[in-house]
Scaffold this active site. Structure first.
Site, PDB file in Angstrom:
ATOM      1  N   GLU A 176      -6.521   2.788 -10.637  1.00 21.44           N
ATOM      2  CA  GLU A 176      -6.180   4.096 -10.112  1.00 21.44           C
ATOM      3  C   GLU A 176      -6.496   4.552  -8.823  1.00 21.44           C
ATOM      4  O   GLU A 176      -5.771   5.323  -8.149  1.00 21.44           O
ATOM      5  CB  GLU A 176      -6.645   5.301 -11.398  1.00 21.44           C
ATOM      6  CG  GLU A 176      -6.120   6.551 -11.168  1.00 21.44           C
ATOM      7  CD  GLU A 176      -6.696   7.566 -10.346  1.00 21.44           C
ATOM      8  OE1 GLU A 176      -6.167   8.539 -10.030  1.00 21.44           O
ATOM      9  OE2 GLU A 176      -7.888   6.997  -9.590  1.00 21.44           O
ATOM     10  N   ASP A 194     -11.512   1.586 -13.390  1.00 18.40           N
ATOM     11  CA  ASP A 194     -11.886   1.241 -11.754  1.00 18.40           C
ATOM     12  C   ASP A 194     -12.767   2.428 -11.163  1.00 18.40           C
ATOM     13  O   ASP A 194     -12.469   3.579 -11.648  1.00 18.40           O
ATOM     14  CB  ASP A 194     -10.707   0.745 -11.008  1.00 18.40           C
ATOM     15  CG  ASP A 194      -9.742   1.885 -10.920  1.00 18.40           C
ATOM     16  OD1 ASP A 194      -9.314   2.400 -11.924  1.00 18.40           O
ATOM     17  OD2 ASP A 194      -9.188   2.324  -9.653  1.00 18.40           O
TER      18      ASP A 194
HETATM   19 ZN    ZN Z   1     -10.237   9.270 -11.292  1.00 16.75          ZN
END
Ligand code: ZN
Length: 602
Positions: free
Chosen positions: A259, A192
């Site tokens: 994340e 992501d």
């Molecule tokens: Zn990162």
């Protein structure tokens, strides 16, 4: 410059750490030149793996003004405070490693690697804080396109490794080794990316999801943080498979998809699945994004993250009786809350450098090997090993840099405040949220205790019933109660367990030694260099948490390191990574996997 003929290191004994060898003296740059270049205390900011790693730069003039007259200029040599290992290259798999090394240096491979990363950038996988469950929010669906991209681009990885999807979008690859008695290794990354602010698109040199290659760098969101880490890992496995490599040790690769929002749906679920399958302390090492390498104080240092600070939000709720503001009490809830916050800011946590911390060790490395570290600071750091006075001297210099001081200590920042609804009504409630980043030597419990003790005198002074983290600490007499103060914490994260940084354990090399030697081997090979002192390795600490915070039970040896020099624009405009950096990263992962595969003692 690329080397096709890396030096062979055939003797196992030569791979052992040279922990106590005294390095050759390195020429130091004339100090006057340093002073000319560094007229003020500045802060070098190195973006590595999407994390801001702050490197304070200190100048002679500032240091002199902070040093006590009694400070001696004598230097105590202490290379054992920053032990260095030798270059570590694969032994049993030397020929394979050499063949792949040559291939990585070809223009055909370079073109392929650029395409790999460019294509990954073109699949937009933005992460928003308010995304709903994976089955409900359509904004997750682009993760499937990324899965398809990987399957199409890395056919061998997807035919040989077992792939499982965890919580729909988390990727869990298993590369089964032939020897089940060896603890597996775990390779992490996330795919992501932080969203591109639409208002900044015009500031990008190339469109943020173009993956444009301008002849030198690959541009776009994720080029640095962290699609390069993922592509570097998968690309290394693909090229190893092309050469017919079959691992002895099992490797697991886990790639998160959220994340940038803390990993609650990706890394948390992946870690739970892995823990259930393999059990606690079942991995020899874990590597994830984090610190890289760069020149600091005239010397190239790699700083793999071996620690992470903790964090905690504390909510302060003040309640007082409401009423018409024409007949107010002496202090409204807003006034009380304000007094509490002023008191908080006037009483910051005491900060000291602890000799047991990785930050202290890193400065020992700078003192030992950094050629342009001002001599007064170098002396103070070296003498501080066995002199408390010198340690205070070093602190006085280093803490001139507020960012450095923040990295070392527990911090506090009042980030949200709310209170009152109407200009003629007394506010019945006011609340604020204070964010703490907890020093590696402290804990959530110690921070809660500190806050409770800090606010207790004021709670009494204002006549407040005081609850701190569920415990009643003050109860005024019934006729003296003016209101209440309740401090709570919904979430708290302790500092990460610190990864051991010793080089050997009873004569057996440690994961830190293996990583250090691999870094040196990659750096040398990529530049056609030889020798053990082209790059030095010291323990680092990223300023934020990575997905590894869910993986602590799986291994004592967690490294936050991406073999990358620079990379720019992570989390902001013009994110890019040079093609050469990408190639070096792939070279690193190839060397890392091959070294890990033949070090049976890890
Ligand atoms: Zn990162």
């Amino acid at each position: 410059m690329f080397s096709n003929e890396p030096s062979r290191v055939p003797e196992k004994s030569s791979l052992l750490p040279s922990a106590f060898s005294v390095p050759e003296p390195r020429p130091s740059r004339p100090q006057s030149r340093v002073a000319r270049f560094l007229r003020f205390t500045t802060l070098a900011l190195v973006i590595t793996g999407g994390l801001l790693v702050s490197v304070p730069v200190f100048t002679n003039s500032i240091i002199r003004s902070k040093l006590k007259a009694t400070t001696s200029n004598s230097t105590v040599s202490s290379p054992d405070l920053c032990p260095q290992t030798d270059v570590l290259i694969p032994n049993a798999n030397y020929d394979l490693w050499n063949t792949i090394g040559k291939e990585i240096s070809t223009s055909a491979f370079k073109d392929a690697a650029i395409d790999w990363l460019s294509g990954a950038i073109q699949v937009e996988t933005e992460m928003f804080d308010d995304m709903g469950p994976v089955d409900e929010d359509p904004r997750w669906e682009n993760r499937l396109l990324f899965h398809e991209y990987l399957e199409k681009t890395f056919p061998l990885v997807h035919s040989v490794l077992k792939l499982e999807k965890v919580n729909k979008y988390g990727l869990l690859y298993t590369w089964q080794g032939s020897d089940a008695s060896l603890k597996p290794g775990l390779l992490m990354a996330h795919f992501d990316v932080v969203p591109v602010n639409p208002e900044t698109i015009s500031e990008w040199a190339y469109p943020p999801y173009s993956g444009h290659f301008d002849g030198e760098s690959i541009w776009g969101r994720g080029s640095s943080d962290d699609k390069s880490g993922l592509i570097g890992t998968v690309g290394a496995i693909e090229i190893l498979l092309q050469q017919g490599f079959e691992p002895t040790r099992t490797f697991v690769a886990a790639f998160g998809f959220d994340e940038e929002a803390g990993g609650p749906r990706g890394a948390r679920e992946l870690a739970a699945t892995i823990l259930e399958r393999y059990g606690e302390n079942s991995f020899s090492f874990i590597i994830d994004e984090g610190g890289g390498f760069s020149e600091q104080y005239g010397t190239v240092f790699a700083t793999p993250g071996v620690a992470e600070k903790g964090s905690m939000n504390v909510e302060l709720d003040v309640s007082t009786p409401g009423g018409h503001s024409s007949v107010p009490p002496e202090h409204t809830s807003i006034g009380v809350l304000s007094a509490l916050l002023v008191h908080l800011e006037n009483h910051p946590f005491e900060v000291h450098i602890d000799r047991s911390t990785s930050t202290y060790q890193l400065f020992q490395c700078f003192a030992e090997y950094g050629t342009t570290l001002p001599s007064a600071l170098r002396n103070a750091i070296k003498r501080s090993a066995d002199s408390d006075e010198a340690l205070r001297d070093a602190e006085n210099i280093l803490f001139q840099n507020q960012v450095f001081k923040s990295l070392v200590g527990t911090t506090q920042a009042a980030d949200i405040i709310h209170g009152g609804v109407k200009s003629n009504a007394l506010p019945e409630q006011a609340w604020a949220i204070v964010n703490h980043r907890i020093a590696t030597t402290s804990s959530v419990n110690a921070t809660m205790k500190h806050d409770a003790e800090l606010f207790l005198p004021l709670a009494k002074e204002f006549g407040l019933t005081f609850f701190a983290f569920g415990e009643l600490l003050s109860l005024p007499a019934p006729d003296e109660v003016k209101g209440s103060l309740n401090i709570t914490s919904a979430i708290g994260l302790d500092p990460a367990p610190v990864t051991p940084t010793s080089l050997d354990r009873d004569g057996v090399s440690t994961p830190y030694q293996f990583l250090s030697g691999t870094i040196k081997a990659t750096y040398n090979t990529h530049r056609g260099l030889q020798g053990n002192d082209n790059i030095f390795v010291g323990p680092g600490m990223p300023t934020g948490n990575t997905d590894t915070k869910y993986y602590w039970p799986l291994s004592d040896h967690i490294f936050r390191y991406k073999h990358q020099n620079g990379g720019t624009g992570a989390h902001t405009v013009n994110e890019s990574l040079s093609a050469d950096s990408l190639l070096e990263m792939i070279r690193f992962f190839v060397t890392f996997i091959l070294n890990a595969d033949e070090l049976n003692d890890l």
